[in-house]
Structure formats: C-alpha cells, structure tokens
Design an enzyme around this catalytic site. Sequence first.
Site, PDB file in Angstrom:
ATOM      1  CD  GLU A  47      30.963  73.251  68.581  1.00  0.00           C
ATOM      2  OE1 GLU A  47      31.897  72.465  68.329  1.00  0.00           O
ATOM      3  OE2 GLU A  47      30.807  73.748  69.699  1.00  0.00           O
ATOM      4  CG  HIS A  60      45.213  56.913  45.891  1.00  0.00           C
ATOM      5  ND1 HIS A  60      45.461  56.134  44.784  1.00  0.00           N
ATOM      6  CD2 HIS A  60      46.013  57.995  45.770  1.00  0.00           C
ATOM      7  CE1 HIS A  60      46.396  56.708  44.048  1.00  0.00           C
ATOM      8  NE2 HIS A  60      46.747  57.842  44.626  1.00  0.00           N
ATOM      9  CE  LYS A  82      30.291  71.426  76.200  1.00  0.00           C
ATOM     10  NZ  LYS A  82      30.774  72.785  76.369  1.00  0.00           N
TER      11      LYS A  82
END
Length: 450
Positions: free
Chosen positions: A284, A310, A425
Amino acid sequence: MRTPDLFRVDLRRATAAGAPGLTVTGDDLTARQAALQAASARLSAREAAGEVGFFRLDRTGWGLDRAVDQGRRLATHASTLLVLGIGGSALGARAVEAALGPGQNGRRLEVLDTVDPARVLPLLHSLDPSDAAIALISKSGGTLETTALWRVLQPWLAAGVGDGWRDRVVVVTDPARGALKEMADVEGLPVLPVPDDVGGRFSVLTAVGVLPAAFLGLDVDGLLAGAAAAAHSARTDALEDNPAFALAAVHDAWYAAGARVSVLCAYSCRLRVFGDWFAQLLGESLGKLRADGSSVGWTPFAAEGPVDQHSQLQLWQEGPRDKLVMLLSIEDGGPDVPLGVPAGAAGEPGGWLAGQSLGSLLEAERLGTLAALALGGRPVVQIKAARLDAATLGALIMTFQAAVAYAGDLLGVDPFDQPGVEGGKRFACGLLGRPGYDADGDAVRDFLES
Ligand code: PA5
C-alpha cells in the site's frame, strides 16, 4: 539496547548476479547511501512539518500509558478482546499476537477485519458476551467495515451484559474528529488517539497495537524499547549501521534491475503474520502512480519456511527473475524437540537423522533454501534475529517501517498516502447510499452497467 544485538540484515547473498542485465553488485548498494541520506533528511523535514510521525514513539502524546492501563482494565472484565478494525487498524495487532502471544494472563484476541458473515456469525455464536470486550479501532472513524461491525457487535454486547457494555469498550481513533469520536463522546467511552501524523499501516506502535498487546499481558515496554533502538539506527548515516537503509537499498537496486516481487519468508511460524503486516506496509505504501503518471511498486508475498518450500520455492528458484527473497529467522527459537533417533539406526526410516531436532531441521532447510536460491543467481537477504522477544519485534517493526518510507522516497512516490484505497472506499459507500457519496455511486453504477 542496540539493534545489532536484536537482529541483523545480511546482504552478502543479495548481490547475486542474475541473468544478463539482472545484476546487482555491492557497489550498486553502497552507491545508494547518499540518496538514502537525502531521503532521511527529507523525512526529517516532513517530521518537523508534522506530516510524518511514526519515528517519534511519543509515549505521553500518543497516550501509550493510558492504552496499557485500558488494555489491562479490559482484561479484568473479559478473556477475549474483539478488535474491530481493518488494514492498518488490524494487521499490527494480529502480528504482535502471533509473534509474542499468548501472554501469561490467558487472554486472547479475535480480530474482526472482515464483514463476511461466515466469519462473524460463528464467532458470535461461540463467544459469551459476558466474557468479551471490544477495541473499536479506526483512525478515520468512518471506515465502512468497522462501522458495520460495530452496528452488529454493540447490540450483541449490550444484550449480553446490559448497560455495563460501556465498561467493556475502548475506542481508538482520531482524537479530534470523526464519527467514532463523536459516538464515543456521546456514550462516554474511553478514547485513545491515533496520532494525526501516523498513518494506519504505520500505527502498530501507537494505541492501535499497544491496547491489544496490553490486554494480552505482553511486554509493551520491551516492544517500545526495541522500536526506539531501531528508530535510532534508522537515522544513522552509514549503510552498514542502518538496517532500514540496507533493506531500502537492496529493494531499490533490485527494482532498478527488474525485480518486482518482494518475498518475506519467515523461518518461524510466529513471524508468519508479521509477513502479512509487512505485505500491507510494502504494497500500500509503494504501489503508486508517480507524478509523471507511471506506475511503480513491489508486489509483496508473505511466506513461511518450510511450508512454502513445498509450494512456492520452485517458482522463486526457476520462475521469472523478478523476485527478491528475504529469509527471516530466529537463532534461538526457544524450546526444541529432539527427534530421538538413536545413533546406529541408519538402516531405519529416517535413521540418518540421529542427533537432530526439529529446530536443527528448520535451520538446515533455511540454509538449503538460501544456497539453492543464491547458487541459482537469485538474490537473498538474510534477516537474523537472536531471539523472538518483544524488543526484537519492536525493532523489526520500526526497521521495516523506516525501510519502506525510504524505499518510497527513492522510488519517487509518497509512501504515506493511499489514493487508490480511498477510491474503492468511496465507490462502495456510494453504492450503499451513504450521504455525500452520490456522485461516486452514480459513477460506479454507470461503470457496472457499461
Ligand atoms: O494504512 C492505511 O491507512 C489503511 O490500510 C487503513 O489502516 C485502513 O483503510 C483502515 O482505516 P481506518 O483506520 O481509518 O479505519
């Protein structure tokens, strides 16, 4: 307390020569020292102007002693603290709990940073409100998810404990303005500040992280002391004495060489969530449009060794040469588990592991990963902590914050804003009919219909 006694950043394997054109040398790193000193001076100027404050660790001005008192007080009422917050108002508490918890007092956290009913409902059904407290955390005081969760959780708490619900809630928000502050004042709830000049993802060392840590009975003094030591180191001029400079330099050099993915692989399950906190901080803060309109940024990836050996190691080892891998490890990881394989059991399955322990396997796997990557010309930064205690965690937090701030300056972006997040937002609020967001609602509806 000195940062090198807590952890060290080792760049010896980070100057690997990759494919042609993807080479970073030691000189490339030291060449950045002057630019980093200039970045540090610019940060100091922004500090003086009251724009950037995360270095300050202002125990009094930030209300940290009150946060400790409130955390301890809530712990006398409840064994579970529900943290309602999201992004920078949640990930720090999560990381601190995962690294240092559980405390000695038997308390636990539940961080609600989603509005997914599949997370919220089972939690409410499994928790007894008379044994719960709430930390309502939002710097802006207006974040959609946190506001919505409060609308659900406040009646749940009040239904369980009656008027006494007010004794079980602490609000952490902007001390001067915002919907949460207004609500807290009306209800007579205690308010702890998120300082004006400390952004959400840089706020774990304010009441945002200190309140939950104190609730859990963790060593807040140690956390802050380690952070203060790291803040001091992060202001020193020499690259070799300044781990934040080192991390910023290696990111900047590899960015220039074409790397775009920053992997933080913790060889400690307790630091895995620190990787999530770091992912927000890096993603961010640096993923931005520059003034000239070009896009920059690192894609963070939080991993855990050996789990991701893995899963992801194949990609890091042979995939695109666009990654910088940081291996984060702890030298003294605490009590170990011997495998109990006796000498002379060589013919049995795993008999060759005589004398080994789970801890020695973990370290061997880290070294194996380091060698495999470095021998393949892939850059690896080693970050080695002596032990994982509160001071070390505080120092790591502060160092990564400073490193990201410096890296943003070198990349030519402001690491402290988040205009893209704000856009999302606004659109969501517009869709939900929030007053003042009509134009955003129209814009997103037009887009969805197009
Ligand atoms: O880093 C940030 O600023 C964001 O991630 C915020 O922390 C997040 O959006 C939550 O904001 P607030 O604390 O205002 O509720």
